[in-house]
Write a protein that holds these residues in place. Structure first.
Motif, PDB file in Angstrom:
ATOM      1  N   UNK A  45      -9.542  -9.954  14.540  1.00  0.00           N
ATOM      2  CA  UNK A  45     -10.799 -10.671  14.341  1.00  0.00           C
ATOM      3  C   UNK A  45     -11.735  -9.936  13.394  1.00  0.00           C
ATOM      4  N   UNK A  46     -11.316  -8.782  12.904  1.00  0.00           N
ATOM      5  CA  UNK A  46     -12.109  -8.038  11.911  1.00  0.00           C
ATOM      6  C   UNK A  46     -11.181  -7.642  10.769  1.00  0.00           C
ATOM      7  N   UNK A  47     -10.672  -8.648  10.042  1.00  0.00           N
ATOM      8  CA  UNK A  47      -9.738  -8.399   8.946  1.00  0.00           C
ATOM      9  C   UNK A  47     -10.375  -7.524   7.878  1.00  0.00           C
ATOM     10  N   UNK A  48     -11.667  -7.735   7.629  1.00  0.00           N
ATOM     11  CA  UNK A  48     -12.373  -6.923   6.635  1.00  0.00           C
ATOM     12  C   UNK A  48     -12.344  -5.451   7.027  1.00  0.00           C
ATOM     13  N   UNK A  49     -12.611  -5.165   8.300  1.00  0.00           N
ATOM     14  CA  UNK A  49     -12.586  -3.784   8.754  1.00  0.00           C
ATOM     15  C   UNK A  49     -11.191  -3.186   8.675  1.00  0.00           C
ATOM     16  N   UNK A  50     -10.157  -3.981   9.017  1.00  0.00           N
ATOM     17  CA  UNK A  50      -8.781  -3.490   8.939  1.00  0.00           C
ATOM     18  C   UNK A  50      -8.398  -3.133   7.508  1.00  0.00           C
ATOM     19  N   UNK A  51      -8.722  -4.033   6.580  1.00  0.00           N
ATOM     20  CA  UNK A  51      -8.390  -3.775   5.180  1.00  0.00           C
ATOM     21  C   UNK A  51      -9.189  -2.590   4.652  1.00  0.00           C
ATOM     22  N   UNK A  52     -10.445  -2.509   5.029  1.00  0.00           N
ATOM     23  CA  UNK A  52     -11.288  -1.418   4.563  1.00  0.00           C
ATOM     24  C   UNK A  52     -10.811  -0.071   5.049  1.00  0.00           C
TER      25      UNK A  52
END
Length: 537
Positions: free
Chosen positions: A291-298
């Motif tokens: 649910x936090x794809x941005x955080x995972x990619x970052x």
């Protein structure tokens, strides 16, 4: 002749401590830059922008460098503020950067508080995010462009080290699961917490530098009638100097021009590329429901850039000992007799900086040629990390060679030793001018020819760094339009929010970012050829 008041002073009992305090703000600048480079591209993609549209957003950097730099230079040079010429600009720029970071982190919450419809909320969220990026880029230029210490060889070395340190801290913070570490106190996502920390870091580091340094105050500026005056004096000075650049300086600028066409896609998109490579080839099935794809990619991208920054930081300390810089040719080494043979043997076989610069361009090109063939985020991480070595050389060599040429043109071959009273008295806020005469309180003085030449030629070098970024932006825009015209297949947001799920399956076809970096390798080879030609000029 201009009139000055006060004595310049930097706190600190040693030269090393003074240089650390002078360049402390560089840590905050690169911290915020690291957050922007690591998270903002996937953040914009998560809002629903295509990669082609994000490439247009990143044109903010070149625009701020091309427009803000000359304007701020003139404003700072002619400021008669009682706080000094540069400190008020650094304070203003730091506050604006912090505000823009906070706005980026909480854009969605800010817009939703207006209670608009879904479509209007999505559109306004994108507009506010893009506006914040543009304002932050220009505000950061307010700070960066008032740091002329970076134009001096000693200052460039220390700025490079502090910049690398800021990158290491910033990327390491991005690689940590901050939500798990701090809980929801600073925000409920990785990106929000990182923007809060970066904003506080920017304010803290700029505050330390402004506290540590006392500037001379310009009481009255008197202009040289021989120099261009009027509303467009900066443009006229730059244009006339561009037409009459000495051959060797033009060669240095040409080498920088081609190298930055190659470096720009790497700087902007390398973190996103590593993250996308992970989502294409390595992500476990259980992680696709994040649910936090941005955080995972970052976090994946930050891990790669942490290693890259560490390599760059170590290179900034190690390479100067292994490479013969131009200034070493102006004095004779007198080592202790017991180790004299060893030192002489090492000095004899050390490559010169020009050779190292040429090789670094070739090495970077080789690394970029491998990017489309990386099918594991570990391989992608190694490629990014390896580029820390040529990056260190690319930041060191042009400034050093241009400084040598400016000194030749100014006819100034003498300089005060670092740490001497003369050198200390010549320190303005973030500026070291070895050999400059001390100006007594209330006494008149004028800018030395070295300073004038330094300003105009380094301003031209900035143009040769900025213009390639426009060219690179157009190149990446075309590649993205052809290969990935829609939303990012690796980061497909739902409803324009930042909590979108990962794409359900790996995308097909080549990665557009890898293709852009592959094309940049060709430009890096042209830069290597241009650098090699400097030996004959």
């Amino acid at each position: 002749m201009s009139t000055w008041a006060g004595q310049p002073h930097v706190k600190g009992s040693t030269e090393t401590m003074r240089m650390i305090l002078l360049t402390c703000v560089s840590v905050g600048i690169t911290f915020t830059w690291g957050v922007e480079m690591t998270y903002c591209t996937p953040y914009l993609l998560s809002l629903g922008l295509s990669k082609g549209q994000t490439s247009l957003v990143w044109v903010a950097g070149p625009i701020s460098g091309l427009i803000v730099q000359p304007i701020i230079g003139v404003v700072a040079d002619e400021s008669t503020s009682k706080w000094g010429r540069r400190r008020p600009i650094i304070v203003l720029g730091s506050i604006l950067v912090a505000m823009c970071l906070m706005t980026l982190g909480f854009t969605k919450e800010i817009v939703e508080s207006l209670a608009l419809g879904p479509d209007a909320t999505r559109t306004l969220t994108i507009m506010l995010a893009v506006l914040s990026l543009y304002v932050m880029s220009c505000s950061r230029s307010l700070v960066v462009d008032t740091l002329p210490i970076q134009k001096q060889q000693l200052g460039a070395a220390w700025s490079s080290r502090m910049n690398s340190l800021g990158h290491i801290i910033g990327y390491a913070m991005g690689a940590i699961d901050l939500v798990h570490l701090f809980g929801p106190r600073l925000g409920d996502t990785q990106f929000k917490q990182l923007t809060v920390i970066a904003a506080l870091g920017m304010l803290l580091t700029s505050g330390i530098t402004c506290w540590a340094v006392t500037e001379r105050v310009l009481v009255e500026a008197r202009h040289d009638p021989r120099r261009a005056q009027g509303r467009f004096k900066v443009a006229r000075q730059i244009y006339s100097t561009l037409l009459t650049l000495p051959p060797r300086i033009r060669g240095i600028c040409n080498a920088v021009f081609w190298s930055w066409i190659a470096w720009f896609p790497f700087i902007i998109y390398s973190s996103t590329w590593v993250g996308e490579t992970y989502f294409r080839y390595d992500v476990p099935a259980s992680a696709r429901d994040s649910q936090d794809a941005l955080g995972d990619m970052g976090r994946i991208g930050s891990m790669a850039l942490t290693v890259y920054s560490t390599v760059s930081f170590l290179s900034a300390w190690v390479l100067p000992a292994l490479i013969r810089a131009p200034e070493e040719e102006t004095y004779t080494h007198r080592p202790p007799a017991s180790i004299a043979p060893l030192v002489e043997a090492i000095q004899k076989h050390k490559p010169d900086l020009l050779a190292a610069w040429t090789v670094s361009n070739v090495v970077f090109a080789a690394a970029m040629f491998f990017t489309p063939f990386a099918t594991s985020f570990r391989v992608a991480t190694w490629i990014v990390a390896f580029c820390g070595i040529p990056w260190c050389v690319s930041q060191w060599a042009p400034i050093t060679f241009l400084g040598v040429e400016v000194n030749k043109l100014s006819g100034s071959s003498e300089s005060a030793p670092v740490g001497s009273d003369a050198a200390r008295k010549s320190i303005e806020l973030l500026r070291l001018e070895p050999g400059a005469a001390a100006l007594e309180a209330g006494a008149g003085g004028h800018v030395a020819s070295t300073g004038e030449l330094s300003g105009i030629y380094f301003g031209i070098l900035n143009i040769y760094v900025t213009v390639p970024q426009f060219i690179s932006t157009m190149m990446t825009g075309v590649v993205f339009a052809v290969l990935e015209p829609g939303k990012s297949p690796e980061l497909a947001g739902h409803g324009g929010g930042e909590h979108g799920n990962l794409a359900s399956s790996a995308s097909e076809g080549p990665n557009a970012i890898a293709v852009c970096m592959f094309l940049g390798a060709v430009s890096s080879l042209v830069s290597a050829w241009s650098t090699r030609k400097l030996r004959d000029l």
